[in-house]
Design an enzyme around this catalytic site. Structure first.
Site, PDB file in Angstrom:
ATOM      1  N   SER A 300       0.653  -1.265   0.004  1.00  0.00           N
ATOM      2  CA  SER A 300       0.066  -0.034   0.090  1.00  0.00           C
ATOM      3  C   SER A 300       0.848   1.152   0.071  1.00  0.00           C
ATOM      4  O   SER A 300       1.418   1.622  -1.037  1.00  0.00           O
ATOM      5  CB  SER A 300      -0.900  -0.009   1.109  1.00  0.00           C
ATOM      6  OG  SER A 300      -1.900   0.791   1.160  1.00  0.00           O
ATOM      7  N   ASP A 311      10.136   5.224  -9.963  1.00  0.00           N
ATOM      8  CA  ASP A 311       9.605   5.913 -11.175  1.00  0.00           C
ATOM      9  C   ASP A 311      10.521   7.213 -11.474  1.00  0.00           C
ATOM     10  O   ASP A 311      10.588   7.176 -12.716  1.00  0.00           O
ATOM     11  CB  ASP A 311       8.205   6.138 -11.100  1.00  0.00           C
ATOM     12  CG  ASP A 311       7.424   4.698 -11.564  1.00  0.00           C
ATOM     13  OD1 ASP A 311       7.942   3.746 -11.717  1.00  0.00           O
ATOM     14  OD2 ASP A 311       6.086   4.827 -11.474  1.00  0.00           O
ATOM     15  N   LYS A 325      -0.430  -3.984  -3.741  1.00  0.00           N
ATOM     16  CA  LYS A 325      -1.877  -3.524  -3.401  1.00  0.00           C
ATOM     17  C   LYS A 325      -1.674  -2.148  -3.692  1.00  0.00           C
ATOM     18  O   LYS A 325      -1.482  -1.171  -3.276  1.00  0.00           O
ATOM     19  CB  LYS A 325      -1.880  -3.500  -1.761  1.00  0.00           C
ATOM     20  CG  LYS A 325      -3.220  -2.857  -1.207  1.00  0.00           C
ATOM     21  CD  LYS A 325      -3.451  -2.798   0.386  1.00  0.00           C
ATOM     22  CE  LYS A 325      -4.761  -2.147   0.485  1.00  0.00           C
ATOM     23  NZ  LYS A 325      -5.036  -0.659   0.401  1.00  0.00           N
TER      24      LYS A 325
END
Length: 571
Positions: A300, A311, A325
């Site tokens: 999460s 990223d 998740k």
């Protein structure tokens, strides 16, 4: 039956419910007459079924329990994160989101018929009042605690701050029960249980959960490491962190990236709720070398932080693929002070990928769910052009295979053997060396081995024995067992467990677990963390990479092959 008297009230509640559904809940579907009719129809069926069941069922029923069971099973058919929170559970929900509760500040656990103090938190009422790990709770405010469950005793121990708590405990090494009195306090568990320098250049920050304002604790640790302890690189440890509040995840990423950068976005069925979360504050440091440790238990909000850092090519991820998740929950208020925690959106990290690993929208015929299939996994690019993939958690840049513990180690934990030995050890030894100097010596290990061998009730099975049992079952079903019984008996005899031999085979991991348990008796949680970090594979890998500038930069610019760019590593 008393339930008869409630029928008119239930009918009124049902009518109000239907009106509310029509006037509020269906506002987004006013043009969908068929769907509106279906909802009203099925609510009416549910009400009439509930009424008839309570009237005519052969035994007395508990209406509240029936409804709770119905709600739980209904929500379970959607996903594990959409849950009903009744008023009685609101304190636990508050603790999960804030890390705060009223009590004495201690972990408890079941040990035989007793609830024992597993770990008093340093600096909180339990520790200040003199409670020790291993103390058996006999009474709580005059009420017998023996034979009760952990949850029952936990409720007895919790209470409003500034209220008294009187405990009667049995302490190993003492002949008579002790009475300990303390005053409950507002207990706020620090989500950063430890931070410090791991060598002369690198600092580590361990974050256990994303509770309210945890970003402030991470920022405080980061600033202290940089400005006061000389950190030139940082390791953020998110291993085993199950997640929590999205806002604080964004704020933690913001510590390391420029203001205004998109950190994560959420998209769901209700488009007006879609949102882009950006870094809104000035960062602490956008260039300091950064390593993020993740594991299968990182989920999460942990994955938002790790995935966003990856990223943006802001840091190197080390460890194992994360949980996967990619769903966002929103809390909605219900009547009678209850709440619904409902999945309302999926989140997407800066590359555009959603890392949700399990597809709850397409269940198998038996109701089970599976992972997102390889054919649907898509490739995305980081800011500097590295390949990353969706649909399977966040894959680390540098994979470190986790060492699996032997079955004997699991048995020693499950049967409280480490815990009980550490309790006895503490009674016999008033002090030990500092966490970074303490070792499980040959003498201590022999003492532990003798302790285990003396326990007649210590039982465990090896994975090989378990596999043999399954093989025997299959052989019996296929009528091969009797024909090969001699061979099976010989193999079973050969695989008989030798506890003393296995204790020595798995001595390294057993010593690590035993050492951490002993350390907690003297130096509490921080001491146990310091001890465990000394022989930490992921930590050592992170230090090596941060010390090697060429390798660190090579991973981030793609010239050094990383696991994040390997689609097959996602599975």
């Amino acid at each position: 039956m008393k339930i008869f008297k409630k029928h008119s009230r239930l009918k009124w509640i049902s009518s109000v419910l239907v009106v509310l559904v029509l006037s509020v809940g269906l506002a987004g579907f006013v043009n969908d007459d068929e769907r509106n009719f279906s909802i009203v129809k099925n609510l009416d069926i549910f009400y009439t079924l509930f009424r008839e069941l309570n009237t005519y069922y052969v035994d007395e029923t508990n209406p509240e329990k029936l409804i709770k069971t119905g709600i739980d099973n209904m929500l379970e058919s959607l996903d594990p994160y959409t849950t009903y929170i009744p008023e009685d559970d609101m304190e636990d929900f508050k603790f999960m989101t804030t890390g705060e509760y009223g009590g004495m500040g201690s972990l408890i656990s079941k040990n035989g018929d007793y609830i024992v103090i597993a770990e008093p938190y340093e600096g909180f009422p339990a520790q200040k009042a003199g409670l020790k790990a291993g103390d058996k709770l006999l009474e709580v405010n005059g009420v017998n605690a023996v034979g009760k469950s952990s949850s029952e005793v936990s409720e007895m121990l919790k209470g409003a701050p500034n209220t008294p708590l009187k405990l009667k405990v049995e302490r190993p090494g003492t002949s008579k029960p002790l009475t300990i009195e303390l005053i409950r306090e507002k207990i706020a568990i620090n989500p950063v249980p430890y931070y410090g320098m791991v060598n002369d250049k690198t600092g580590i920050i361990i974050l256990n959960s994303f509770t309210q304002d945890c970003s402030k604790e991470v920022e405080k640790a980061l600033v202290d490491l940089k400005e006061n302890q000389g950190a030139e690189s940082i390791i953020l440890d998110l291993r085993g962190n199950p997640g929590g509040l999205l806002d604080d995840a964004v704020k933690i990423v913001n510590l390391f990236v420029k203001k205004g950068v998109e950190v994560v976005s959420t998209r769901g069925k209700i488009k007006q709720w879609d949102k882009v979360y950006r870094a809104t504050s000035e960062p602490v440091d956008t260039v300091i070398p950064l390593a993020v440790l993740i594991s299968r238990g990182s989920a999460s909000a942990s994955e938002i932080v790790a995935g966003s850092i990856q990223d943006m090519d802001r840091g190197v991820l080390i460890g194992q693929r994360s949980f996967g998740k990619g769903l966002v929950q929103t809390t909605r208020n219900l009547s009678y002070s209850s709440k619904l925690k409902v999945t309302t959106a999926k989140y997407y990290i800066p590359s555009g990928r959603c890392i949700q690993a399990v597809d709850y929208s397409h269940r198998n015929e038996d109701g089970s769910v599976g992972l997102v299939p390889d054919s649907l996994i898509r490739e995305f690019k980081t800011f500097d052009g590295r390949s990353v993939f969706d649909g399977g958690g966040v894959s680390p840049d540098v994979k470190v295979d986790i060492e699996k513990f032997g079955n004997i180690s699991f048995a020693l934990v499950a049967q409280n053997t480490f815990f009980n030995f550490a309790t006895d050890f503490y009674v016999k030894n008033s002090e030990i060396p500092a966490p970074t100097e303490f070792k499980i010596t040959d003498e201590i290990f022999k003492e532990f081995t003798d302790y285990v061998l003396a326990k007649e009730d210590f039982k465990y099975e090896s994975a090989t024995q378990d596999a043999l049992k399954k093989l025997k079952d299959i052989a019996q079903k296929e009528d091969y067992y009797e024909k090969s019984k001699t061979e099976f008996d010989q193999l079973e005899e050969m695989l008989k467990l030798d506890v003393k031999k296995d204790l020595n085979i798995f001595r390294k991991e057993i010593s690590e677990l035993l050492g951490a348990e002993i350390i907690k008796r003297y130096y509490y949680q921080k001491g146990a963390i310091k001890y465990s970090l000394q022989d930490d594979k992921e930590l050592k890998q992170a230090i090596e990479i941060l010390d090697d500038t060429a390798r660190y930069n090579g991973i981030l610019n793609g010239s050094v092959i990383s696991h994040a760019g390997d689609k097959r590593s996602m599975k």
